[in-house]
Motif scaffolding. Structure first.
Motif, PDB file in Angstrom:
ATOM      1  N   PRO A  92     -29.702  84.075 -13.717  1.00 32.40           N
ATOM      2  CA  PRO A  92     -29.405  85.463 -13.367  1.00 32.40           C
ATOM      3  C   PRO A  92     -29.409  85.686 -11.854  1.00 32.40           C
ATOM      4  O   PRO A  92     -30.250  85.151 -11.129  1.00 32.40           O
ATOM      5  CB  PRO A  92     -30.555  86.234 -14.031  1.00 32.40           C
ATOM      6  CG  PRO A  92     -31.000  85.361 -15.163  1.00 32.40           C
ATOM      7  CD  PRO A  92     -30.826  83.961 -14.658  1.00 32.40           C
ATOM      8  N   ARG A 137     -30.216  87.564  -8.618  1.00 32.25           N
ATOM      9  CA  ARG A 137     -31.298  88.473  -8.238  1.00 32.25           C
ATOM     10  C   ARG A 137     -31.007  89.189  -6.921  1.00 32.25           C
ATOM     11  O   ARG A 137     -31.851  89.937  -6.429  1.00 32.25           O
ATOM     12  CB  ARG A 137     -32.612  87.708  -8.123  1.00 32.25           C
ATOM     13  CG  ARG A 137     -33.105  87.138  -9.452  1.00 32.25           C
ATOM     14  CD  ARG A 137     -34.427  86.398  -9.284  1.00 32.25           C
ATOM     15  NE  ARG A 137     -35.409  87.202  -8.592  1.00 32.25           N
ATOM     16  CZ  ARG A 137     -36.158  88.153  -9.166  1.00 32.25           C
ATOM     17  NH1 ARG A 137     -36.010  88.396 -10.462  1.00 32.25           N
ATOM     18  NH2 ARG A 137     -37.028  88.839  -8.471  1.00 32.25           N
ATOM     19  N   VAL A 194     -29.387  92.050  -5.031  1.00 23.45           N
ATOM     20  CA  VAL A 194     -28.794  93.362  -5.282  1.00 23.45           C
ATOM     21  C   VAL A 194     -27.853  93.700  -4.129  1.00 23.45           C
ATOM     22  O   VAL A 194     -28.265  93.703  -2.969  1.00 23.45           O
ATOM     23  CB  VAL A 194     -29.875  94.447  -5.405  1.00 23.45           C
ATOM     24  CG1 VAL A 194     -29.255  95.815  -5.672  1.00 23.45           C
ATOM     25  CG2 VAL A 194     -30.856  94.089  -6.514  1.00 23.45           C
ATOM     26  N   VAL A 238     -32.464  98.902 -11.068  1.00 24.36           N
ATOM     27  CA  VAL A 238     -31.555  97.791 -11.342  1.00 24.36           C
ATOM     28  C   VAL A 238     -32.346  96.639 -11.948  1.00 24.36           C
ATOM     29  O   VAL A 238     -33.419  96.281 -11.448  1.00 24.36           O
ATOM     30  CB  VAL A 238     -30.852  97.328 -10.045  1.00 24.36           C
ATOM     31  CG1 VAL A 238     -30.011  96.073 -10.301  1.00 24.36           C
ATOM     32  CG2 VAL A 238     -29.992  98.440  -9.480  1.00 24.36           C
ATOM     33  N   ASP A 280     -31.979  92.535 -13.717  1.00 20.37           N
ATOM     34  CA  ASP A 280     -31.109  91.376 -13.888  1.00 20.37           C
ATOM     35  C   ASP A 280     -31.018  91.038 -15.375  1.00 20.37           C
ATOM     36  O   ASP A 280     -31.528  91.779 -16.232  1.00 20.37           O
ATOM     37  CB  ASP A 280     -31.588  90.184 -13.046  1.00 20.37           C
ATOM     38  CG  ASP A 280     -32.906  89.584 -13.531  1.00 20.37           C
ATOM     39  OD1 ASP A 280     -33.416  90.021 -14.593  1.00 20.37           O
ATOM     40  OD2 ASP A 280     -33.430  88.682 -12.859  1.00 20.37           O
ATOM     41  N   LEU A 300     -35.251  94.727 -10.136  1.00 20.83           N
ATOM     42  CA  LEU A 300     -34.967  94.208  -8.801  1.00 20.83           C
ATOM     43  C   LEU A 300     -35.000  95.291  -7.729  1.00 20.83           C
ATOM     44  O   LEU A 300     -35.310  95.015  -6.571  1.00 20.83           O
ATOM     45  CB  LEU A 300     -33.587  93.539  -8.788  1.00 20.83           C
ATOM     46  CG  LEU A 300     -33.337  92.452  -9.838  1.00 20.83           C
ATOM     47  CD1 LEU A 300     -31.895  91.958  -9.734  1.00 20.83           C
ATOM     48  CD2 LEU A 300     -34.312  91.293  -9.666  1.00 20.83           C
ATOM     49  N   THR A 344     -22.255  90.428 -10.818  1.00 23.21           N
ATOM     50  CA  THR A 344     -23.677  90.117 -10.641  1.00 23.21           C
ATOM     51  C   THR A 344     -24.409  89.910 -11.955  1.00 23.21           C
ATOM     52  O   THR A 344     -25.475  89.308 -11.970  1.00 23.21           O
ATOM     53  CB  THR A 344     -24.402  91.252  -9.887  1.00 23.21           C
ATOM     54  OG1 THR A 344     -24.429  92.423 -10.719  1.00 23.21           O
ATOM     55  CG2 THR A 344     -23.738  91.557  -8.564  1.00 23.21           C
ATOM     56  N   GLN A 359     -25.897  92.170 -13.335  1.00 21.78           N
ATOM     57  CA  GLN A 359     -27.000  93.110 -13.228  1.00 21.78           C
ATOM     58  C   GLN A 359     -26.591  94.438 -13.862  1.00 21.78           C
ATOM     59  O   GLN A 359     -25.412  94.716 -14.032  1.00 21.78           O
ATOM     60  CB  GLN A 359     -27.387  93.333 -11.764  1.00 21.78           C
ATOM     61  CG  GLN A 359     -27.899  92.083 -11.061  1.00 21.78           C
ATOM     62  CD  GLN A 359     -27.980  92.249  -9.562  1.00 21.78           C
ATOM     63  OE1 GLN A 359     -27.710  93.317  -9.026  1.00 21.78           O
ATOM     64  NE2 GLN A 359     -28.355  91.179  -8.877  1.00 21.78           N
TER      65      GLN A 359
END
Length: 277
Positions: free
Chosen positions: A99, A101, A103, A120, A122, A128, A247, A249
């Motif tokens: 993932p 991490r 941002v 946010v 992940d 994060l 991302t 995310q």
């Protein structure tokens, strides 16, 4: 299976959309064609000009993974474009190790501008980044190390007889979260962070183990939430899930109906946030 004709067209269009200055080359003058020259792409990718020309003409040998990786980097492809390039070249797209991490700064700006709680996470559900209105709900995470910021761990650390498990909405949220975590586990095979988290919870949280062993798979979506907050009272809102491109995310945003007590509470939290000196 490779599609040489589509690969050739794709390379040509990606090359033509770039300016030399985009890749650190001088723009120069008297350029007869838009974008980069073939020899410039070949130079950036570390391959011969003849080899690259044959690719744009849908001729020659099937490109290797190393060549496709170099071309994706030289042409500044997005993740989606890179995956498409690999598939047209007859290869499976690269596996992402774990993932993301990091941002994006633009996302942090959005967080700070929002007048409602937001944070946010992940793909492993580690938080994060967050804004000030979110602190009454998730705590002041600056005081905790990264591994103690995981939402799944928070949820399943509660004992099996905890009152939260009698709430059907919490049970539904827990099941969908575990299903989403399983989806992430498939996207990042062998990732040690995800593997440690899942192994830990399988050994310490029987309710997690039951949900995990059901093998449900889904991607996180929004849901309605009802909280009896000790300081803010009864709150009802929608947890909207915004997927952040490139991302993996998600930004979780608490959305209250305008004019409701929850909306008033969120606005009060936003007004109380500290201002920069």
């Amino acid at each position: 299976m490779a599609d040489r004709s589509e690969l050739a067209d794709f390379l040509r269009t990606r090359r033509n959309r770039l300016r030399p200055s985009d890749v650190g080359l001088p723009d120069g003058i008297n350029r007869r064609a838009p974008g980069l020259r073939r020899q410039e792409v070949a130079q950036l990718a570390g391959i011969s000009v003849d080899y690259y020309i044959r690719m744009e003409q849908a001729r020659g040998a099937k490109p290797s993974r190393q060549v496709l990786t170099a071309l994706a980097r030289a042409l500044i492809l997005t993740v989606d474009e890179r995956d498409y390039l690999f598939r047209m070249g007859g290869e499976n797209p690269p596996t992402v190790v774990g993932p993301n991490r990091t941002v994006p700064q633009s996302v942090r700006i959005i967080l700070d501008l929002l007048a409602t709680p937001a944070y946010v996470v992940d793909a492993s559900y580690e938080i994060l980044a967050w804004n000030d209105p979110a602190i009454p709900f998730i705590g002041d995470l600056d005081a905790h190390p990264d591994h103690e910021r995981n939402m799944v761990r928070w949820m399943f650390i509660q004992a099996g007889d905890h009152p939260q498990w009698s709430d059907e909405s919490i049970l539904h949220f827990a099941r969908s979260t575990v299903a989403d975590l399983r989806s992430a586990y498939a996207r990042y095979p062998g990732n040690p962070v995800l593997a440690r988290l899942i192994t830990e919870l399988l050994g310490t949280a029987p309710r997690f183990a039951d949900m995990w062993n059901s093998h449900d798979v889904e991607v996180r979506r929004g849901h309605n939430k009802r909280i009896d907050h000790p300081a803010l009272g009864l709150l009802e809102f929608e947890c909207q899930v915004l997927h952040i491109s490139d991302t993996d995310q998600r930004m979780i945003v608490y959305c209250a109906t305008p004019g409701t007590p929850t909306d008033t509470a969120f606005r009060t939290l936003a007004a109380a946030r500290p201002t920069a000196p």
